[in-house]
Design an enzyme around this catalytic site. Structure first.
Site, PDB file in Angstrom:
ATOM      1  N   ASP A 237       0.828  -1.242   0.076  1.00 41.73           N
ATOM      2  CA  ASP A 237      -0.211  -0.034   0.029  1.00 41.73           C
ATOM      3  C   ASP A 237       0.892   1.450  -0.054  1.00 41.73           C
ATOM      4  OD1 ASP A 237      -1.949   2.302   0.710  1.00 41.73           O
ATOM      5  OD2 ASP A 237      -3.061   0.600   1.707  1.00 41.73           O
TER       6      ASP A 237
ATOM      7  N   THR B 226      -7.103   3.491  -1.171  1.00 42.09           N
ATOM      8  CA  THR B 226      -6.696   2.143  -0.954  1.00 42.09           C
ATOM      9  C   THR B 226      -8.050   1.347  -1.497  1.00 42.09           C
ATOM     10  OG1 THR B 226      -5.253   2.599   1.051  1.00 42.09           O
ATOM     11  CG2 THR B 226      -6.456   0.645   0.916  1.00 42.09           C
TER      12      THR B 226
ATOM     13  N   ASN C 103     -12.795   5.053   0.573  1.00 44.17           N
ATOM     14  CA  ASN C 103     -12.299   4.267   1.709  1.00 44.17           C
ATOM     15  C   ASN C 103     -13.114   4.028   2.893  1.00 44.17           C
ATOM     16  OD1 ASN C 103      -9.668   3.673   0.675  1.00 44.17           O
ATOM     17  ND2 ASN C 103      -8.497   4.884   2.015  1.00 44.17           N
TER      18      ASN C 103
ATOM     19  N   ASP D 278       2.434   2.847   2.941  1.00 45.89           N
ATOM     20  CA  ASP D 278       1.386   3.815   3.031  1.00 45.89           C
ATOM     21  C   ASP D 278       1.567   4.448   4.700  1.00 45.89           C
ATOM     22  OD1 ASP D 278      -1.054   4.979   2.048  1.00 45.89           O
ATOM     23  OD2 ASP D 278      -1.745   4.141   4.117  1.00 45.89           O
TER      24      ASP D 278
ATOM     25  N   HIS E  62       2.132   8.468   5.519  1.00 42.25           N
ATOM     26  CA  HIS E  62       1.201   9.176   6.138  1.00 42.25           C
ATOM     27  C   HIS E  62       1.694   9.968   7.255  1.00 42.25           C
ATOM     28  CE1 HIS E  62      -2.561   8.759   3.849  1.00 42.25           C
ATOM     29  NE2 HIS E  62      -2.592   7.453   3.892  1.00 42.25           N
TER      30      HIS E  62
ATOM     31  N   ASP F 200      -1.689   0.657  -4.882  1.00 43.83           N
ATOM     32  CA  ASP F 200      -2.709   1.220  -5.095  1.00 43.83           C
ATOM     33  C   ASP F 200      -2.871   2.627  -5.271  1.00 43.83           C
ATOM     34  OD1 ASP F 200      -1.888   1.792  -2.638  1.00 43.83           O
ATOM     35  OD2 ASP F 200      -3.760   1.331  -1.479  1.00 43.83           O
ATOM     36  N   HIS F 201      -1.784   3.272  -5.027  1.00 48.47           N
ATOM     37  CA  HIS F 201      -1.412   4.673  -5.130  1.00 48.47           C
ATOM     38  C   HIS F 201      -0.020   5.122  -4.646  1.00 48.47           C
ATOM     39  CE1 HIS F 201      -1.953   5.120  -0.701  1.00 48.47           C
ATOM     40  NE2 HIS F 201      -3.063   4.548  -0.890  1.00 48.47           N
TER      41      HIS F 201
ATOM     42  N   HIS G 244      -2.514  11.042  -0.280  1.00 49.75           N
ATOM     43  CA  HIS G 244      -2.883  10.655  -1.373  1.00 49.75           C
ATOM     44  C   HIS G 244      -4.370  11.235  -1.697  1.00 49.75           C
ATOM     45  CE1 HIS G 244      -4.708   7.176   0.365  1.00 49.75           C
ATOM     46  NE2 HIS G 244      -3.765   7.202   1.165  1.00 49.75           N
TER      47      HIS G 244
END
Length: 430
Positions: A32, A68, A89, A192, A196, A239-240, A345
């Site tokens: 992720d 996600t 999400n 991820d 963050h 995913d991103h 994101h």
């Protein structure tokens, strides 16, 4: 050659063709929030080796939304977000103001089951055995059907435990070898989480990428140890991406309530979730809301029916009438600045910081092949080809990825017609 020798030779040939038509096993791994360039400022020998041993895309573009759940579900269904309707999400109901946090949605079938079948179910309906290990969407039922084997990520699950990461790989390998699973999807919550918490440029992000690289090395060793090199294809993706959040004193942060009275003008909102926001105006207030938000800086506001076609969001029935996308790095604050993330994101998928990775290796993939960028929606038909199953309706195209494959699909000899022809020959000889 005697008749019995001919019979044995033909039986072996038919078995080989049937096995080829059935396809190899497939492991889909998602890390992720792995931005497309995260391996460029870190020593990653195992990711580098994958470039030589398999396929690398320069980058892939996730769907709008770059979140996600929507993005993972596009990968596993091959459908745009407006088609599969996992539009956030958070699970929500704009009529009742219900809002359910991401991890609590993972077993809520009413959020995921909107008439589009994910690959697990399509494969199972064609005789394959499938499993989901923490992968978003795997814990739901689809038209009453469940994935054969499911592990759902617990609420308090630590994202960065390297020992557990290796144990997960060992578990998945045992599923393939001891229980003969054909498709397993494996999800990791890093990088991820650290992106963050610390931001994409923080040293901790670089360290977690090193950990990911070691884990990929462990995966390669496990595949070899379980003698799966000739039967298992592996796709590694995400995913991103991730970008640094712009904050005071460098910028003036967005507070939307400065530009409109949200309590008076909106009946539903999710406006404190990174770079993407949704809003349902009160009856008769849509134009006023649109005009007010159009005056706010560092964002773009869209009426749902005027969303650019390239977003593939406008046909969604679940999405509210007003959609807001912040400029890269600006987070949306509805009323107060309580935002703690250093990275985020949810921004426009055309931004390079939102692009992500694609690696693949195994018996059906070419070696040392560099692919041009492509949209993640095209991963689905590639996975169907690798599994030799008939895809469900989807928005992807195999023509985008087929150059990655050996002999236009690896071990597939040609088609079921080849099996039929060989059977006829065999019966004529016998």
């Amino acid at each position: 050659m005697t008749m019995s020798a001919k019979r044995l030779e033909l039986l072996l040939l038919v078995a080989a063709v049937c096995g080829a038509a059935a396809g190899h096993k497939l492991l889909l791994v998602s890390f992720d929030g792995f931005r497309w360039d995260y391996d460029q400022d870190v020593d990653t020998p195992n990711l580098d080796r994958l470039v030589r041993d398999g396929v690398k895309a320069k980058y892939i573009t996730p769907p709008m939304l770059t979140m996600t759940s929507p993005s993972h579900f596009t990968t596993i269904t091959g459908r745009w977000v407006e088609d599969h309707e996992v539009v956030h999400n958070m699970m929500y109901d704009a009529k009742t103001n219900l809002k359910v946090a991401h991890k609590l949605t993972l077993t809520r079938s009413e959020w995921w089951d909107n008439g589009v079948l994910p690959l697990w179910i399509t494969a199972q309906n064609q005789g394959r055995k499938t499993a989901s290990f923490h992968f978003p969407g795997g814990g739901a039922n689809y038209s009453g059907q469940a994935v054969d084997r499911v592990l759902v990520e617990p609420l308090d699950h630590p994202d960065d435990n390297e020992t557990e990461w290796r144990q997960n790989i060992d578990t998945v390998m045992s599923w393939f070898t001891e229980e003969d699973f054909d498709l397993v999807t494996l999800y990791y919550g890093e990088p991820d989480n650290v992106g963050h918490a610390k931001g994409p440029d923080h040293p901790d992000r670089k360290e977690i990428v090193r950990q990911i690289d070691r884990t990929i090395g462990y995966l390669r060793e496990a595949i070899d140890r379980h003698q799966l090199n000739d039967s298992l294809n592996v796709i590694i993706t995400s995913d991103h991406g991730m970008t640094t959040v712009k904050k005071r004193p460098q910028v003036e942060e967005i507070i939307l309530n400065k530009y409109l009275n949200l309590l008076k003008l909106a009946s539903f909102e999710i406006l404190d979730y990174g770079g993407f926001g949704i809003l349902t105006p009160r009856p008769g207030k849509e134009q006023e809301v649109f005009d007010a938000l159009s005056k706010a800086p560092n964002l773009t506001v869209y009426r749902k029916d005027q969303i650019p076609e390239s977003f593939h969001l406008g046909k969604s029935e679940r999405l509210p009438p007003i959609v807001v996308v912040a400029d890269l790095g600006f987070n949306l604050n509805s009323r107060f600045i309580v935002y703690v993330n250093k990275g985020d994101h949810g921004y426009h998928n055309g931004e390079m910081d939102m692009k992500t990775i694609f690696r693949a290796f195994g018996p059906d993939f070419r070696r040392n092949f560099l692919s041009e960028p492509f949209d993640s929606v095209h991963i689905y038909p590639l996975m169907c080809q690798l599994l030799r199953i008939e895809p469900a309706p989807h928005n992807g195209s195999l023509t985008v990825t087929e150059k990655m494959l050996l002999h236009s699909g690896g071990s597939q000899v040609s088609a079921p017609g080849s099996v039929t022809l060989l059977l006829l020959i065999m019966f004529n000889v016998l």
